[in-house]
Design a protein around this motif. Sequence first.
Motif, short mmCIF file in Angstrom:
data_model
loop_
_atom_site.label_atom_id
_atom_site.label_comp_id
_atom_site.label_asym_id
_atom_site.label_seq_id
_atom_site.Cartn_x
_atom_site.Cartn_y
_atom_site.Cartn_z
N GLU B 33 0.85 -1.20 0.00
CA GLU B 33 0.00 0.00 0.00
C GLU B 33 0.87 1.23 0.00
OE1 GLU B 33 -3.68 0.55 2.36
OE2 GLU B 33 -3.01 -1.36 3.25
N HIS B 34 0.51 2.21 -0.80
CA HIS B 34 1.36 3.38 -0.92
C HIS B 34 0.57 4.61 -1.35
CE1 HIS B 34 1.06 1.59 -4.93
NE2 HIS B 34 1.22 2.82 -5.39
N ARG B 35 1.15 5.78 -1.12
CA ARG B 35 0.61 7.06 -1.59
C ARG B 35 1.78 7.88 -2.10
NH1 ARG B 35 -3.21 4.64 0.03
NH2 ARG B 35 -4.85 5.20 1.51
N THR B 36 1.49 8.82 -3.00
CA THR B 36 2.54 9.75 -3.42
C THR B 36 2.29 11.09 -2.74
OG1 THR B 36 2.57 8.64 -5.55
CG2 THR B 36 3.70 10.76 -5.42
N ALA B 37 3.34 11.67 -2.16
CA ALA B 37 3.22 12.94 -1.45
C ALA B 37 4.14 13.96 -2.09
CB ALA B 37 3.57 12.76 0.02
N ARG B 38 3.67 15.24 -2.13
CA ARG B 38 4.49 16.28 -2.74
C ARG B 38 4.92 17.33 -1.73
NH1 ARG B 38 5.17 16.38 -8.01
NH2 ARG B 38 4.16 14.70 -9.17
N GLU B 42 1.67 16.43 3.15
CA GLU B 42 1.03 15.32 2.42
C GLU B 42 1.60 13.98 2.85
OE1 GLU B 42 0.15 17.56 -1.85
OE2 GLU B 42 0.82 15.46 -1.86
N ALA B 43 2.91 13.95 3.10
CA ALA B 43 3.55 12.71 3.53
C ALA B 43 3.01 12.26 4.88
CB ALA B 43 5.07 12.88 3.58
N VAL B 44 2.86 13.21 5.80
CA VAL B 44 2.35 12.89 7.13
C VAL B 44 0.91 12.37 7.02
CG1 VAL B 44 1.66 13.88 9.36
CG2 VAL B 44 3.87 14.49 8.36
N SER B 45 0.14 13.06 6.20
CA SER B 45 -1.25 12.65 6.03
C SER B 45 -1.33 11.25 5.42
CB SER B 45 -1.95 13.71 5.17
OG SER B 45 -3.04 13.15 4.49
N ALA B 46 -0.46 10.99 4.40
CA ALA B 46 -0.45 9.66 3.75
C ALA B 46 -0.07 8.59 4.76
CB ALA B 46 0.55 9.65 2.60
N ALA B 47 0.94 8.89 5.58
CA ALA B 47 1.38 7.92 6.58
C ALA B 47 0.26 7.61 7.55
CB ALA B 47 2.61 8.44 7.33
N GLY B 48 -0.51 8.68 7.94
CA GLY B 48 -1.65 8.48 8.85
C GLY B 48 -2.67 7.54 8.23
N GLN B 49 -2.92 7.69 6.94
CA GLN B 49 -3.91 6.82 6.28
C GLN B 49 -3.39 5.38 6.17
OE1 GLN B 49 -4.63 8.66 2.47
NE2 GLN B 49 -5.25 10.58 3.43
N LEU B 50 -2.10 5.26 5.89
CA LEU B 50 -1.54 3.91 5.67
C LEU B 50 -1.33 3.17 6.98
CD1 LEU B 50 1.17 4.89 3.01
CD2 LEU B 50 -0.86 3.49 2.58
N GLY B 51 -0.95 3.93 8.03
CA GLY B 51 -0.62 3.31 9.32
C GLY B 51 0.87 3.11 9.45
N TYR B 52 1.39 3.34 10.62
CA TYR B 52 2.83 3.26 10.87
C TYR B 52 3.25 1.83 11.17
CZ TYR B 52 2.82 8.33 11.00
OH TYR B 52 2.70 9.65 10.64
N PRO B 53 4.55 1.51 11.00
CA PRO B 53 5.60 2.34 10.39
C PRO B 53 5.48 2.40 8.87
CG PRO B 53 6.47 0.19 10.95
CD PRO B 53 5.05 0.21 11.43
N VAL B 54 6.16 3.43 8.30
CA VAL B 54 6.13 3.59 6.85
C VAL B 54 7.56 3.72 6.32
CG1 VAL B 54 3.86 4.69 6.76
CG2 VAL B 54 5.93 6.10 7.03
N GLY B 71 17.91 8.46 -0.75
CA GLY B 71 16.54 8.63 -1.22
C GLY B 71 15.55 7.66 -0.61
N VAL B 72 16.00 6.84 0.34
CA VAL B 72 15.10 5.87 0.98
C VAL B 72 15.21 6.01 2.50
CG1 VAL B 72 14.51 3.43 1.22
CG2 VAL B 72 15.40 4.28 -0.96
N GLN B 73 14.10 6.12 3.16
CA GLN B 73 14.07 6.16 4.63
C GLN B 73 13.11 5.06 5.08
OE1 GLN B 73 15.93 8.48 6.51
NE2 GLN B 73 16.85 9.01 4.53
N VAL B 82 8.18 11.42 10.04
CA VAL B 82 7.84 11.47 8.61
C VAL B 82 8.26 12.83 8.03
CG1 VAL B 82 5.95 11.55 6.93
CG2 VAL B 82 6.00 9.76 8.69
N SER B 83 7.96 13.93 8.75
CA SER B 83 8.36 15.26 8.28
C SER B 83 9.87 15.32 8.09
CB SER B 83 7.96 16.32 9.31
OG SER B 83 6.59 16.56 9.22
#
Lengths: 448, 233
Positions: B33-38, B42-54, B71-73, B82-83
């Motif tokens: 499951e994934h989202r794209t954030a710009r 947006e990244a924090v919001s996506a992580a909230g929807q997906l559930g931690y850890p991300v 480029g990978v965390q 996430v921020s």
Amino acid sequence: MRVHPDNLSAIFTPTSVAVIGASTSPEKLGFQILKNIRDAGFKGPIYPVNPKATSILDLRCYPSIAAVDGAPELAVIIVPASTVPATLAACGAKGVKGAIVISGGFSESGPEGEALQRQALEVARDHKIRMVGPNCQGVNNPYHGLCASWPLLTMRGSIAVVSQSGTVAAALMDWAAQEGIGVSALVSMGNRADVDEADLIEYFDGDAQTRAMALYIEGVKNGPRFLAAARRATKPIVVLKPGRTEKGRQAAESHTKSLAGRDEIYQGAFRQFGICRAETLHELYDFSKALAYLRRPPGRKVLFVTSSGGCGVLAADVAAGEGLDVAPLPEAVATQLRSFLPRHFVVNNPLDLTGDATAKLYKDVIAVARGSFDIVTVIFGDPIIGASEVIDRNNPELVVFLGGAEVEREEGRRLHARGVPVFPTPERGMRALAQLARFGKPGERACQ
Amino acid sequence: MTLQVGLGQREGRYLLEPEALALVKAAGLPVIEHRTARSAEEAVSAAGQLGYPVALKVVSREIVHKSDADGVQLDVRDAAAVSAAYRRVMDGAARHHAGARMDGVLVCRMARPGVEVILGLTRDPQFGPALMFGLGGIFVELYRDVAFRLVPISERDATEMIREIKGFPLLLATRGRQARDLATVVRCLLTLSRLAESRAEIDALDLNPVILYDEGCVVVDAKVFLAGGDGRS
């Protein structure tokens, strides 16, 4: 892409042969090939062509192919590369149907040679001539007395040898001749302008003398055609293909201009299409020999009967590593064996008959134990007189013979003459047996 | 990932990871499951929807080796992290690839641990499309423990590919652990085989890693190369 799908009979079983570029100098290929064709016992007319000679080896020599008073079916061509296209055209005009172009100086030698090869192929196709080569070591069909190759070898057998290397082909046929098992035919494909491994797999699959094919290829000419031919083939195909390392791949590309490709993809394709892969020249020979002369055992249970404890261990070790089943002797069989074997024998698998072993003892032991195993590996590790009588020629076991000096050579000759292959070491025998269990044509005898 | 197993050096077009994942998912493979954030928000919001850890990964057509460029965390566990991770990814990318065009950050749910395997598709000049299977990590990088088959493959081919690798026993049941879901690998390989046949423009595809469980599997990273305009498709 096959322009004319007619078969290759003009190349393998011609009624008459012209040798264009026949030479009067014994050190030249044009002399040796002519001599080999004659000495191998070719039955039809032989036409040497050389404008500077009137007769070679007591054969009337013709100034040109056009001047030949007959219609040779096959032309063996040993003339400078630049004159090959014109020579093929003259052959075509004469009605020649097959050509073996020995001459080098084509695609292996640069862009000019490549253009010349394309030209030669076009001429051949225009005249409906099937062509082996160029840049090859020729064709040998011992069943037709046709040694359009070198060295002179005539021993007939059941393995078809197909090779991108002339020496590899000659070495296999030489070994097979030495052992008295022979080959069904030899083809050195050279640059494969026309005839390639796919054609030859198809041809030998339909050839009555061939029971297995041994291929040395550095890269296939046409992937899909090769695979289609392999899939259709009903006879075992063994392939030696170097190029596992980057250096090997580069060497292959410069030797035959083969697109060697990624070895691991070849490996996958071989597995997928039921092709047996050999890792060494010895394996190419051994595997082909096993697959041509032995039937696939119905299962993997193998019994070792040996006169050498050490060789029994070596064989069992390799066999187990290859996934064969070195199963214990069933108790009933062991009991029966103990009833007549000397007390100090360890009745086990491997079954060690020790240095006292005689042919009769081997026979008696195998008769008792045979039914409980899928195949018996018979290791003669001493000069056992009459060893060849132990093996049933109609349903041979896997035989390893070593340490027997003159007796070994004599019994080995007898075995090979009866079509029973003999392997020189336990390891080589067991590697071959493992391939037989996977790729062999099924036998009839089942484990009871 | 640092090693492209099924891929040689390629010209042609490289799909962005969200595009690659979408293609693989549409073909029928299970994808993380994934989202794209710009933006960080947006990244924090996506992580909230997906559930931690991300996990966060840079998305840029110009950066293929994401981890080489920071480029990978991985294993990012809360909103503040996430921020921070978003900034690290963007800064790292900017530092290693000055002027590279960024298409945002991919926020993925962290897959739970399992066995890492690799599935790939390549096109051989002689034999056409070929599928690859191997164990991930050291097995592929050090031992190149991989098996190939030509497309189309049968179910039997897929099974043989899996059994052929030297690391195969690692996929079997051992004391205290169930066998891995080999049937799902077979299905994935058959799916890829169909994909290779129906989409000739895919020049190469690497799913590395795919995390394999007792039941099911999930594609965590996908690279897809489309054939260039040189007619190689």
